[in-house]
Design a protein around this motif. Structure first.
Motif, mmCIF file in Angstrom:
data_model
loop_
_atom_site.group_PDB
_atom_site.id
_atom_site.type_symbol
_atom_site.label_atom_id
_atom_site.label_comp_id
_atom_site.label_asym_id
_atom_site.label_seq_id
_atom_site.Cartn_x
_atom_site.Cartn_y
_atom_site.Cartn_z
ATOM 1 N N LEU A 84 0.881 -1.080 0.161
ATOM 2 C CA LEU A 84 -0.002 0.123 0.263
ATOM 3 C C LEU A 84 0.465 1.806 -0.047
ATOM 4 N N LEU A 85 1.718 1.646 0.314
ATOM 5 C CA LEU A 85 2.710 1.959 0.834
ATOM 6 C C LEU A 85 3.302 2.656 -0.681
ATOM 7 N N LYS A 86 3.970 1.153 -0.908
ATOM 8 C CA LYS A 86 4.666 1.689 -2.243
ATOM 9 C C LYS A 86 3.333 2.006 -3.734
ATOM 10 N N ARG A 87 2.386 1.899 -3.535
ATOM 11 C CA ARG A 87 1.359 2.245 -4.651
ATOM 12 C C ARG A 87 0.889 3.733 -4.406
ATOM 13 N N HIS A 88 1.223 4.313 -3.106
ATOM 14 C CA HIS A 88 0.893 5.365 -2.736
ATOM 15 C C HIS A 88 2.441 6.430 -2.723
ATOM 16 N N LEU A 89 3.673 6.153 -3.008
ATOM 17 C CA LEU A 89 5.080 6.421 -2.808
ATOM 18 C C LEU A 89 5.152 7.996 -3.265
ATOM 19 N N PHE A 90 4.465 8.302 -4.622
ATOM 20 C CA PHE A 90 4.861 9.705 -5.298
ATOM 21 C C PHE A 90 4.115 10.632 -4.878
ATOM 22 N N GLU A 91 3.183 10.444 -3.856
ATOM 23 C CA GLU A 91 2.158 11.089 -3.197
ATOM 24 C C GLU A 91 3.020 11.753 -1.829
ATOM 25 N N ILE A 92 3.579 10.340 -0.856
ATOM 26 C CA ILE A 92 4.430 10.597 -0.034
ATOM 27 C C ILE A 92 5.206 11.307 -0.636
ATOM 28 N N ILE A 93 6.343 10.982 -1.499
ATOM 29 C CA ILE A 93 7.449 11.591 -1.595
ATOM 30 C C ILE A 93 6.869 13.357 -1.569
ATOM 31 N N ALA A 94 5.874 13.687 -2.334
ATOM 32 C CA ALA A 94 5.931 14.638 -2.951
ATOM 33 C C ALA A 94 5.106 16.056 -2.023
ATOM 34 N N SER A 95 4.259 15.819 -0.923
ATOM 35 C CA SER A 95 3.865 16.009 0.007
ATOM 36 C C SER A 95 4.753 15.807 0.740
ATOM 37 N N ILE A 96 5.405 15.014 1.675
ATOM 38 C CA ILE A 96 6.919 15.536 2.988
ATOM 39 C C ILE A 96 7.809 16.208 2.160
ATOM 40 N N THR A 97 8.185 16.079 1.075
ATOM 41 C CA THR A 97 9.663 17.051 0.398
ATOM 42 C C THR A 97 9.002 18.578 1.090
ATOM 43 N N VAL A 98 7.367 18.802 0.629
ATOM 44 C CA VAL A 98 6.787 20.007 0.467
ATOM 45 C C VAL A 98 6.690 20.391 1.710
ATOM 46 N N GLY A 99 6.322 19.656 2.469
ATOM 47 C CA GLY A 99 5.980 20.243 4.009
ATOM 48 C C GLY A 99 7.015 20.047 5.027
ATOM 49 N N SER A 100 8.397 19.780 4.939
ATOM 50 C CA SER A 100 9.642 19.530 5.408
ATOM 51 C C SER A 100 9.943 20.814 5.399
ATOM 52 N N ALA A 101 10.259 21.719 3.014
ATOM 53 C CA ALA A 101 10.410 22.484 2.610
ATOM 54 C C ALA A 101 9.526 23.644 3.919
ATOM 55 N N VAL A 102 8.357 23.365 4.157
ATOM 56 C CA VAL A 102 7.682 25.014 4.196
ATOM 57 C C VAL A 102 8.292 24.921 5.854
ATOM 58 N N ALA A 103 8.509 23.808 6.858
ATOM 59 C CA ALA A 103 8.418 23.624 8.055
ATOM 60 C C ALA A 103 9.785 24.493 8.552
ATOM 61 N N ILE A 104 10.922 23.931 7.336
ATOM 62 C CA ILE A 104 11.845 25.031 7.321
ATOM 63 C C ILE A 104 11.837 26.552 7.473
ATOM 64 N N VAL A 105 11.513 26.688 6.173
ATOM 65 C CA VAL A 105 11.226 27.790 5.744
ATOM 66 C C VAL A 105 10.130 28.602 6.824
ATOM 67 N N SER A 106 9.438 28.392 7.367
ATOM 68 C CA SER A 106 8.816 29.200 8.124
ATOM 69 C C SER A 106 9.104 29.480 9.586
ATOM 70 N N SER A 107 10.009 27.941 9.939
ATOM 71 C CA SER A 107 10.486 28.102 11.431
ATOM 72 C C SER A 107 11.311 29.228 11.143
ATOM 73 N N PHE A 108 12.256 29.829 9.858
ATOM 74 C CA PHE A 108 13.720 30.755 9.785
ATOM 75 C C PHE A 108 12.934 32.164 9.476
ATOM 76 N N LEU A 109 11.717 32.567 8.721
ATOM 77 C CA LEU A 109 10.935 33.362 8.762
ATOM 78 C C LEU A 109 11.119 33.820 10.578
ATOM 79 N N TYR A 110 10.443 33.165 11.036
ATOM 80 C CA TYR A 110 9.293 33.568 11.733
ATOM 81 C C TYR A 110 10.761 33.788 13.315
#
Length: 233
Positions: A84-110
């Motif tokens: 099941l995880l393999k089936r949703h691999l693209f969604e997982i990688i894409a969403s977590i990459t965006v989420g991680s980037a937003v977390a770092i950038v937002s923390s830094f800007l704050y």
């Protein structure tokens, strides 16, 4: 006396955690969450017993070493639902990459907005991943690991409070979305909360937490240095 204090430190820590976990399991109130109650009770005990933190930590530090194996244990449900995880691999990688980037950038800007010092900024940036990895990143980039642990706890508690509310308001029904959101936004605490929704939610949250840690390590040494050199004086 030293050995006795170490044994007492471990026993007291475990007892406080066990009581708070039982209380949370019975009443399901966020204010009774072990991640919130345990540190508060321990701090009060140290203050009123006039025990230094270093003396306490010399014994209780062995429990901290279990964070690594505990994180690895999340691989068990992931292995069970590997297809099941393999089936949703693209969604997982894409969403977590965006989420991680937003977390770092937002923390830094704050941090820049609040005019925090370099040390505080470096400690705040890795707040959106699991504690042991966040502390290692913090130490490497010049932060204070123990302070980072506090930021991680605050982020986890906030995520477990806001996450379920957003799920209800936005009427999110897919296990994938629930798990990834809680795992990304609240790491370990969010993963624990996700398992309350169901095993699939917990599995996706586990994967989100682990993937976010890996991606954040990469971004912390690529995006963050660039931001720091451009925006911090």
């Amino acid at each position: 006396m030293g050995i006795f204090l170490k044994i007492v430190s471990i026993f007291i820590t475990y007892l406080i955690y066990w009581v708070s976990k039982k209380s949370y399991g019975r009443w399901k109130l966020v204010v009774l969450s072990p991640i919130l109650i345990s540190p508060i009770v321990i701090i009060l005990l140290l203050v009123f017993s006039h025990t230094s933190y270093n003396d306490y930590y010399n014994g209780a530090k062995w429990l901290s070493y279990l964070l690594g194996p505990a994180t690895v244990a999340f691989a068990v449900p992931m292995h069970k639902h590997f297809k099941l995880l393999k089936r949703h691999l693209f969604e997982i990688i894409a969403s977590i990459t965006v989420g991680s980037a937003v977390a770092i950038v937002s923390s830094f800007l704050y941090a820049v907005w609040m005019h925090l010092g370099i040390s505080l900024t470096n400690s705040l940036v890795p707040r959106s991943i699991t504690t042991p990895v966040a502390m290692d990143i913090s130490k490497t980039i010049g932060g204070v690991p123990t302070l980072t642990a506090v930021f991680v706890i605050i982020t986890g508690i906030t995520g477990t409070i806001i996450g379920p509310t957003l799920i209800r308001l936005l009427k999110i029904e897919k296990s994938t979305a629930k798990g990834l959101m809680l795992g990304m936004s609240a790491h370990g605490a969010g993963t624990s909360k996700a398992f309350e929704f169901g095993e699939l939610e917990g599995t996706f949250a586990s994967l989100a937490m682990i993937t976010a840690a890996v991606i954040t390590i990469i971004l912390a040494f690529t995006i963050f240095p660039a931001l720091r050199s451009e925006l911090m004086i």
